[in-house]
Design an enzyme around this catalytic site. Structure first.
Site, short mmCIF file in Angstrom:
data_model
loop_
_atom_site.label_atom_id
_atom_site.label_comp_id
_atom_site.label_asym_id
_atom_site.label_seq_id
_atom_site.Cartn_x
_atom_site.Cartn_y
_atom_site.Cartn_z
N GLU A 36 27.48 -45.70 -3.77
CA GLU A 36 27.00 -44.33 -4.00
C GLU A 36 26.85 -44.02 -5.49
O GLU A 36 27.74 -44.30 -6.29
CB GLU A 36 27.96 -43.32 -3.37
CG GLU A 36 27.55 -41.88 -3.59
CD GLU A 36 28.67 -40.89 -3.30
OE1 GLU A 36 28.60 -39.76 -3.81
OE2 GLU A 36 29.63 -41.26 -2.58
N ARG A 42 28.51 -44.79 -13.29
CA ARG A 42 28.00 -45.73 -12.28
C ARG A 42 26.60 -46.22 -12.65
O ARG A 42 26.24 -47.36 -12.34
CB ARG A 42 28.01 -45.07 -10.90
CG ARG A 42 29.42 -44.78 -10.42
CD ARG A 42 29.48 -44.37 -8.97
NE ARG A 42 30.87 -44.23 -8.55
CZ ARG A 42 31.28 -44.23 -7.29
NH1 ARG A 42 30.40 -44.37 -6.31
NH2 ARG A 42 32.56 -44.10 -6.99
N ARG A 85 38.56 -35.82 -11.61
CA ARG A 85 39.00 -35.90 -10.22
C ARG A 85 40.24 -36.78 -10.12
O ARG A 85 40.38 -37.77 -10.83
CB ARG A 85 37.90 -36.49 -9.32
CG ARG A 85 36.62 -35.64 -9.32
CD ARG A 85 35.57 -36.20 -8.40
NE ARG A 85 34.32 -35.46 -8.53
CZ ARG A 85 33.20 -35.72 -7.86
NH1 ARG A 85 33.18 -36.72 -7.00
NH2 ARG A 85 32.11 -35.00 -8.05
N ARG A 107 35.35 -45.84 -10.25
CA ARG A 107 36.16 -44.73 -9.75
C ARG A 107 37.25 -44.41 -10.76
O ARG A 107 38.30 -45.07 -10.79
CB ARG A 107 36.75 -45.06 -8.38
CG ARG A 107 37.27 -43.85 -7.62
CD ARG A 107 37.65 -44.19 -6.20
NE ARG A 107 36.52 -44.54 -5.37
CZ ARG A 107 35.72 -43.65 -4.77
NH1 ARG A 107 35.95 -42.37 -4.92
NH2 ARG A 107 34.71 -44.07 -4.03
N SER A 140 24.72 -37.86 -4.50
CA SER A 140 24.84 -37.21 -3.20
C SER A 140 24.11 -35.88 -3.29
O SER A 140 24.45 -35.05 -4.13
CB SER A 140 26.33 -37.00 -2.87
OG SER A 140 26.50 -36.62 -1.53
#
Length: 430
Positions: A351, A394, A264, A279, A354
């Protein structure tokens, strides 16, 4: 992708939903194009009927010796063909623009999705576990990027040398821990009924259009010269496995999972999120995807959330579950739960998963249907669901921070010890 007829018949509801989502929606342009399209279809049908009748009469005129009338009829058929071509071009133009509008329009939020502006309006559903009080334990808590440097686990400078900033280079026991987490997650999900897949890390434009990344979010993707894209999540591949297919109701629900690297752009990120593993441009993830009957899909969503929670509970990581509001929900989702793991370096929950029900939004784009002859004729669109099970980087960051010890080492969660070859503590041998 929303159904054209549904949008036409529910324009006020669609407009309100897009307002709640903070999504652009030009109702007047949609109505204008829809009316033009329907008018063109009506005109096409009238011209085709006239052409058929006129063509049929030509033979009768010729048989009756009415040559002049027959020639006039032939000329009229040629005129009709020219008119049809012009009208069809108008309809195709309206069709194309309507299709593009719908491709760029997000899903309708479910009735149970809370209305809100942004992440600050996401209500908490529940919590599990209690964050450690490092101060009470007399431990100077370190963020995972400092722990990684002290234990020679993370090599950010060398990652920049090899690629660029926001890439990760793991060393020794960190590399093994990454692999251990992946295998643990995949084994746990397959033990709970998921079929595991091994997927390409690249996808074509049709595949990414099916799940909703294209055309709206092309700038967030890495594209190759061959026209392929590096996948942002295995959801893309797992959801499109059955694109263009008609499934059997007796086979539903289907539960799939896969480990893949994910890529990403993560544009605009700043601050602590750009340090360590939170990230980055490339990360590993184990993804869950389900295909379900419409009447069962929301129960399947709750079950999927439980499957993601199970991973965190087995790892002993404190977390909370929140329900995303209309202003924060993803493009393709009708309802989403986020799982947020406790990260001591942030003093907050971040987070880590999801889980979303996309209802028939993706199935309509990818043309995935099912048949159930005992209950209805023909075929209908399935509902698709997806969820992180979990984001591996994460998870590693959360383990490093939550399991750090007073002597600077990291205790390995019990469930991961077998996957680590019996290593119980990561110390300076990393």
């Amino acid at each position: 992708m929303l159904d054209l007829k549904f949008v036409r018949e529910n324009q006020e509801a669609v407009a309100q939903a897009m307002k709640n989502r903070h999504a652009s929606w030009d109702a007047s342009r949609f109505s204008e194009l829809d009316e033009a399209r329907r008018a063109a279809i009506t005109e096409e049908e009238a011209l085709q009927a006239e052409r058929n009748a006129t063509s049929k009469s030509i033979g009768q005129m010729m048989a009756a010796g009415e040559k002049d009338k027959a020639e006039a009829a032939k000329e009229r058929v040629r005129e009709i063909n020219d008119q049809l071509a012009a009208v069809s071009a108008k309809r195709e133009a309206a069709d194309s623009e309507l299709h593009d509008i719908l491709l760029r329009t997000p899903n309708m939020p479910a009735d149970t999705t809370p209305v809100g502006d942004d992440e600050n309006d996401n209500p908490e559903v529940r919590r599990w576990g209690t964050p450690r009080d490092f101060e009470a334990e007399g431990i100077q808590m370190k963020p995972h990027w400092d722990l990684g440097a002290d234990l020679h686990m993370l090599e950010p400078e060398r990652a920049v040398k090899l690629a660029a900033s926001r890439f990760v280079l793991l060393r020794g026991q960190a590399a093994r821990l990454e692999r251990a987490i992946i295998n643990f997650m995949a084994d746990t999900h397959t033990s709970r009924g998921y079929t595991e897949w091994w997927c390409p890390a690249m996808a074509n434009a049709n595949t990414l259009t099916g799940t909703g990344q294209l055309p709206k979010f092309e700038d967030d993707l890495f594209k190759t010269r061959e026209g392929l894209y590096l996948i942002p999540t295995a959801e893309v591949q797992l959801t499109n496995i059955h694109s263009g297919e008609v499934l059997e109701a007796s086979d539903l629900p289907l539960h799939y999972c896969a480990f893949t690297p994910c890529f990403r752009e993560e544009a605009g990120s700043a601050g602590r999120d750009t340090r360590g593993l939170i990230r980055v441009h490339q990360f590993d993830k184990v993804e869950m995807v389900k295909y379900a009957k419409p009447e069962e899909s929301y129960d399947e969503l709750e079950s999927m959330v439980n499957d993601a929670e199970n991973i965190l509970q087995l790892l002993g990581l404190p977390y909370r579950v929140i329900s995303l509001c209309t202003g924060d929900i993803g493009f393709s989702a009708a309802k989403t739960y986020d799982l947020e793991v406790w990260l001591p370096s942030y003093g907050a929950y971040k987070e880590i998963s999801s889980c979303s029900n996309c209802v028939d939004f993706q199935a309509r784009r990818a043309n995935i249907k099912y048949r159930d002859p005992e209950n209805f004729k023909g075929s209908r669109y399935v509902h698709t669901l997806n969820g992180s099970g979990l984001a591996v980087g994460r998870t590693m960051a959360a383990i490093m921070e939550n399991y750090q010890q007073a002597d600077g080492t990291i205790k390995v969660p019990e469930v991961l010890v077998p996957y680590m070859g019996g290593v119980e503590v990561i110390g300076d041998q990393a």
